[in-house]
Design a protein around this motif. Structure first.
Motif, PDB file in Angstrom:
ATOM      1  N   TYR A 295     -18.819   1.908   5.506  1.00 29.33           N
ATOM      2  CA  TYR A 295     -17.363   1.793   6.485  1.00 29.33           C
ATOM      3  C   TYR A 295     -17.251   3.253   6.558  1.00 29.33           C
ATOM      4  O   TYR A 295     -16.277   3.611   4.837  1.00 29.33           O
ATOM      5  N   LEU A 296     -16.776   4.264   7.751  1.00 23.89           N
ATOM      6  CA  LEU A 296     -15.895   5.656   7.043  1.00 23.89           C
ATOM      7  C   LEU A 296     -15.077   5.200   7.441  1.00 23.89           C
ATOM      8  O   LEU A 296     -14.636   5.003   8.918  1.00 23.89           O
ATOM      9  N   GLN A 297     -13.486   5.283   7.014  1.00 25.62           N
ATOM     10  CA  GLN A 297     -11.952   4.693   7.674  1.00 25.62           C
ATOM     11  C   GLN A 297     -11.187   6.062   6.747  1.00 25.62           C
ATOM     12  O   GLN A 297     -11.318   6.952   6.297  1.00 25.62           O
ATOM     13  N   ILE A 298     -10.493   6.745   8.397  1.00 24.12           N
ATOM     14  CA  ILE A 298      -9.583   8.469   8.743  1.00 24.12           C
ATOM     15  C   ILE A 298      -8.440   7.602   8.583  1.00 24.12           C
ATOM     16  O   ILE A 298      -8.850   7.338   9.583  1.00 24.12           O
ATOM     17  N   ALA A 299      -7.718   8.869   7.483  1.00 23.37           N
ATOM     18  CA  ALA A 299      -6.550   7.568   7.814  1.00 23.37           C
ATOM     19  C   ALA A 299      -5.344   9.439   7.751  1.00 23.37           C
ATOM     20  O   ALA A 299      -5.506  10.149   6.650  1.00 23.37           O
ATOM     21  N   SER A 300      -5.352   9.921   8.887  1.00 25.16           N
ATOM     22  CA  SER A 300      -4.968  11.640   8.822  1.00 25.16           C
ATOM     23  C   SER A 300      -3.593  10.806   8.187  1.00 25.16           C
ATOM     24  O   SER A 300      -3.089   9.651   8.489  1.00 25.16           O
ATOM     25  N   PRO A 301      -2.528  11.914   7.875  1.00 22.28           N
ATOM     26  CA  PRO A 301      -1.024  11.795   7.126  1.00 22.28           C
ATOM     27  C   PRO A 301       0.001  11.808   7.882  1.00 22.28           C
ATOM     28  O   PRO A 301      -0.731  12.235   8.938  1.00 22.28           O
ATOM     29  N   SER A 302       0.512  11.432   7.558  1.00 21.26           N
ATOM     30  CA  SER A 302       1.522  11.187   8.512  1.00 21.26           C
ATOM     31  C   SER A 302       3.258  10.310   8.003  1.00 21.26           C
ATOM     32  O   SER A 302       3.205   9.914   6.943  1.00 21.26           O
ATOM     33  N   ARG A 303       3.541  11.668   8.431  1.00 21.61           N
ATOM     34  CA  ARG A 303       5.215  10.718   7.877  1.00 21.61           C
ATOM     35  C   ARG A 303       4.745  10.940   6.148  1.00 21.61           C
ATOM     36  O   ARG A 303       5.713   9.608   6.128  1.00 21.61           O
ATOM     37  N   GLU A 304       4.603  11.322   5.651  1.00 24.64           N
ATOM     38  CA  GLU A 304       4.831  11.103   4.295  1.00 24.64           C
ATOM     39  C   GLU A 304       6.014  11.145   3.383  1.00 24.64           C
ATOM     40  O   GLU A 304       5.595  10.469   2.028  1.00 24.64           O
ATOM     41  N   ASP A 305       6.992  11.058   3.529  1.00 21.64           N
ATOM     42  CA  ASP A 305       8.645  11.414   3.416  1.00 21.64           C
ATOM     43  C   ASP A 305       8.680  10.257   3.838  1.00 21.64           C
ATOM     44  O   ASP A 305      10.052   9.757   3.373  1.00 21.64           O
ATOM     45  N   VAL A 306       8.185   9.146   4.085  1.00 26.11           N
ATOM     46  CA  VAL A 306       8.974   7.998   4.278  1.00 26.11           C
ATOM     47  C   VAL A 306       8.376   7.002   3.422  1.00 26.11           C
ATOM     48  O   VAL A 306       7.296   6.691   3.023  1.00 26.11           O
ATOM     49  N   SER A 307       9.261   6.334   2.739  1.00 26.99           N
ATOM     50  CA  SER A 307       8.154   5.482   1.609  1.00 26.99           C
ATOM     51  C   SER A 307       7.158   4.485   1.838  1.00 26.99           C
ATOM     52  O   SER A 307       6.539   4.132   1.122  1.00 26.99           O
ATOM     53  N   ALA A 308       7.658   3.526   2.811  1.00 32.46           N
ATOM     54  CA  ALA A 308       6.196   2.927   3.453  1.00 32.46           C
ATOM     55  C   ALA A 308       4.856   2.906   4.060  1.00 32.46           C
ATOM     56  O   ALA A 308       4.184   2.895   3.433  1.00 32.46           O
ATOM     57  N   TYR A 309       4.224   4.807   4.176  1.00 28.97           N
ATOM     58  CA  TYR A 309       3.582   5.211   4.453  1.00 28.97           C
ATOM     59  C   TYR A 309       2.332   5.328   3.130  1.00 28.97           C
ATOM     60  O   TYR A 309       2.220   5.531   3.188  1.00 28.97           O
ATOM     61  N   ALA A 310       3.763   5.821   2.083  1.00 32.52           N
ATOM     62  CA  ALA A 310       3.481   5.935   0.526  1.00 32.52           C
ATOM     63  C   ALA A 310       3.014   4.630   0.171  1.00 32.52           C
ATOM     64  O   ALA A 310       1.878   4.719  -0.329  1.00 32.52           O
ATOM     65  N   ASP A 311       3.273   3.659   0.318  1.00 29.97           N
ATOM     66  CA  ASP A 311       2.875   2.818   0.028  1.00 29.97           C
ATOM     67  C   ASP A 311       1.752   2.640   0.799  1.00 29.97           C
ATOM     68  O   ASP A 311       0.616   1.712  -0.483  1.00 29.97           O
ATOM     69  N   ILE A 312       1.938   2.520   1.744  1.00 30.00           N
ATOM     70  CA  ILE A 312      -0.175   2.209   2.640  1.00 30.00           C
ATOM     71  C   ILE A 312      -1.322   2.831   1.706  1.00 30.00           C
ATOM     72  O   ILE A 312      -2.476   1.983   1.431  1.00 30.00           O
ATOM     73  N   ARG A 313      -0.872   4.929   1.811  1.00 25.61           N
ATOM     74  CA  ARG A 313      -2.078   5.473   1.094  1.00 25.61           C
ATOM     75  C   ARG A 313      -2.032   4.645  -0.429  1.00 25.61           C
ATOM     76  O   ARG A 313      -3.030   4.870  -0.526  1.00 25.61           O
ATOM     77  N   SER A 314      -1.431   4.479  -0.932  1.00 21.76           N
ATOM     78  CA  SER A 314      -1.567   4.039  -1.994  1.00 21.76           C
ATOM     79  C   SER A 314      -2.199   2.579  -2.028  1.00 21.76           C
ATOM     80  O   SER A 314      -3.520   2.347  -3.086  1.00 21.76           O
ATOM     81  N   GLU A 315      -1.872   1.449  -1.265  1.00 21.62           N
ATOM     82  CA  GLU A 315      -2.491   0.215  -0.971  1.00 21.62           C
ATOM     83  C   GLU A 315      -4.082   0.636  -0.850  1.00 21.62           C
ATOM     84  O   GLU A 315      -5.083  -0.584  -1.391  1.00 21.62           O
ATOM     85  N   LEU A 316      -4.332   1.391  -0.318  1.00 19.90           N
ATOM     86  CA  LEU A 316      -5.835   1.819   0.293  1.00 19.90           C
ATOM     87  C   LEU A 316      -6.611   2.404  -0.779  1.00 19.90           C
ATOM     88  O   LEU A 316      -8.120   2.146  -0.291  1.00 19.90           O
ATOM     89  N   GLU A 317      -5.840   3.177  -1.030  1.00 17.06           N
ATOM     90  CA  GLU A 317      -6.464   3.635  -2.360  1.00 17.06           C
ATOM     91  C   GLU A 317      -7.048   3.020  -3.059  1.00 17.06           C
ATOM     92  O   GLU A 317      -8.697   2.926  -3.511  1.00 17.06           O
ATOM     93  N   GLN A 318      -6.192   1.917  -4.070  1.00 15.50           N
ATOM     94  CA  GLN A 318      -6.795   0.808  -4.840  1.00 15.50           C
ATOM     95  C   GLN A 318      -7.808  -0.001  -3.984  1.00 15.50           C
ATOM     96  O   GLN A 318      -9.194  -0.424  -4.364  1.00 15.50           O
ATOM     97  N   MET A 319      -7.716  -0.759  -2.568  1.00 15.48           N
ATOM     98  CA  MET A 319      -8.752  -1.431  -1.497  1.00 15.48           C
ATOM     99  C   MET A 319     -10.113  -0.640  -2.465  1.00 15.48           C
ATOM    100  O   MET A 319     -11.201  -1.438  -2.688  1.00 15.48           O
ATOM    101  N   THR A 320      -9.597   0.634  -1.536  1.00 21.68           N
ATOM    102  CA  THR A 320     -10.914   0.836  -1.380  1.00 21.68           C
ATOM    103  C   THR A 320     -12.143   1.691  -3.087  1.00 21.68           C
ATOM    104  O   THR A 320     -13.121   1.073  -3.089  1.00 21.68           O
ATOM    105  N   GLY A 321     -11.562   1.483  -4.130  1.00 24.97           N
ATOM    106  CA  GLY A 321     -11.928   1.369  -5.574  1.00 24.97           C
ATOM    107  C   GLY A 321     -11.990   0.354  -5.525  1.00 24.97           C
ATOM    108  O   GLY A 321     -13.865   0.068  -6.167  1.00 24.97           O
TER     109      GLY A 321
END
Length: 485
Positions: A295-321
């Motif tokens: 499974y290849l998930q490409i998630a291009s950065p978006s609105r990185e200065d909005v906290s909700a987006y940082a939360d998603i990135r962190s969740e995806l990194e944890q789930m991938t691991g």
């Protein structure tokens, strides 16, 4: 035939031969074929913008008119009202809405700034096409300056249900601003139905026909215009040679593996965590695919200065691991997660060599990635599209495997169905889907919308446009003349 004037939050790069993104592709082609003007923000954020920040440039037969935003305008208009109020609410995430009075006040002021900048450059015969949720009040501001032009609005994101939109602060004012357009366009029939239902419950407009209303002496058309892609162009991209991608394709073929691909902006509306959970469920339910499905998930950065987006990135990194830690072998990892932008040319090649396109947003206006995945496929060995029923594209692409993105079991079962689908069924589904996206491509979208806009009766202001809300009245919805609130 009048000149076409397009207004959007951002302008495309008219110096490039091809544009990227659905809005830029469709608009760029329309302007280059007819000539005209494209006005928007140039992307610059400055300390104190003034008239010197207005830039006027010409590219062949198209004029680019751009402005800068101040730090305060960027914070309150763009990141604030547009992306912390309208974006979450239009995507049914009222729980993520962060409303502040200064956001709405600045949103109105920046739309006024757009109108003040544009108005001196307009000709009487111009046809004005305004795009997306950032600029809902623009027609109202132009009418205030005496504009009697045909002005159309197109919403690229979903229009929510009555209950959700009526929960948006200042929804009454937003409604009155929308009713200053001559044509209000949406992506899907469902969006049109939601908007008309809202008008019936929260206004005194008169319906002359299902999609035609009368308000304050003016007739306003409403319609669905599903946006498309340049099918031929994207298909051609998928034929370009790339040694790295070809080597990976050969490796998977030799090892009897297949690739599942998703490509999205990193956004909570795209359902990325839910999608990873569904893939994990697929591996749990069908262990015979361990070592075979990638499974290849490409998630291009978006609105990185909005906290909700940082939360998603962190969740995806944890789930991938977590998934890779549980299932990976010394020569195989189930998930490859990429948090960076990938050039469209490379993306087309990745789509072509992926057996499954997993496109499962929780809510999306259209989702052109789904159409790009179809365009990239080899007709003799096509992949299968799994598509969320909450993507606008699902209204057109019924031969995809349509799923509920909230149901991990259903998505997992759809992955298995796609992985085991006979070649003849894959070909038959692809033929139908390719025909659909070819018939309703980017050119057809712009032609249908502009034909509808040109056919409306030009506005003759017979009364003053709606007053701007009194910002001292609090933070709730503002009752306007004709509102039942």
């Amino acid at each position: 035939m009048g000149r076409l004037v397009v207004v959007s939050n951002r302008t495309g790069d008219l110096g490039k031969k091809t544009q990227t993104g659905g809005l830029a592709v469709g608009i760029g082609d329309a302007l280059k074929s007819s000539g005209g003007m494209w006005m928007g923000w140039n992307g610059d954020v400055v300390d104190s913008p003034d008239s010197s920040n207005t830039q006027l440039e010409t590219y062949e037969n198209v004029t680019s008119l751009t402005i800068s935003l101040s730090v305060e305008e960027h914070e309150n208009y763009y990141l604030g009202f547009a992306n912390k109020v309208l974006w979450p609410s239009f995507h049914y995430r009222l729980d993520l809405m962060d409303y502040r009075t200064k956001f709405a006040k600045c949103y109105a002021a920046v739309n006024r700034k757009f109108a003040n900048t544009l108005h001196p450059h307009l000709r009487d015969s111009d046809l004005i096409w305004v795009h997306d949720y950032h600029l809902i009040p623009l027609a109202s501001e132009l009418r205030r300056k005496g504009s009697a032009h045909r002005i159309g609005f197109f919403l690229h994101v979903p229009f929510p249900s009555v209950d959700v939109f009526s929960a948006v602060p200042r929804h009454g004012w937003l409604r009155e601003c929308l009713l200053q357009y001559d044509l209000i366009g949406f992506q899907t029939k469902n969006d049109v139905q939601n908007f008309c239902s809202y008008l019936k419950e929260h206004s005194e407009v008169k319906f002359l026909a299902p999609n035609l209303i009368k308000w304050r002496g003016r007739t306003i058309s409403i319609g669905d215009f599903p946006i498309g892609i340049d099918v031929g162009q994207f298909s051609a991209m998928s034929h370009v040679s790339d040694k790295g991608i070809e080597l990976e394709r050969v490796r998977r073929s030799l090892l009897k593996r297949f690739q599942i691909i998703s490509a999205d902006r990193l956004d909570y509306s795209k359902g990325l965590p839910e999608r990873m959970k569904a893939f994990r469920k697929f591996l749990d339910s069908y262990p015979e695919y361990l070592g075979r499905a990638e499974y290849l998930q490409i998630a291009s950065p978006s609105r990185e200065d909005v906290s909700a987006y940082a939360d998603i990135r962190s969740e995806l990194e944890q789930m991938t691991g977590a998934v890779n830690g549980k299932y990976a072998d010394f020569n195989w990892a189930p998930i490859q997660y990429i948090n960076q932008s990938i050039p469209r040319e490379k993306l087309a090649l990745l789509f072509r060599c992926s057996l499954i396109g997993l496109i499962t947003p929780l809510r999306d206006g259209m989702n052109l990635v789904a159409k790009e995945y179809i365009a990239a496929q080899d007709p003799e060995d096509p992949g299968i599209l799994i598509l969320s029923k909450f993507a606008g594209a699902a209204e057109e692409l019924g031969d995809a495997l349509i799923v509920n993105p909230y149901d991990t079991n259903e998505v997992a079962q759809a992955i298995r169905k796609a992985a085991t689908m006979p070649m003849e069924e894959r070909k038959a589904r692809h033929r139908t889907l390719l025909s659909q996206i070819s018939d309703q491509d980017a050119q057809q979208w712009q032609n249908e919308y502009l034909a509808a806009l040109r056919s409306v009766q030009a506005t003759v202001p017979r009364s003053a446009p709606p007053s701007l809300p009194n910002w001292n009245e609090g933070q709730g919805g503002v009752a306007m003349p004709g509102s039942r609130h």
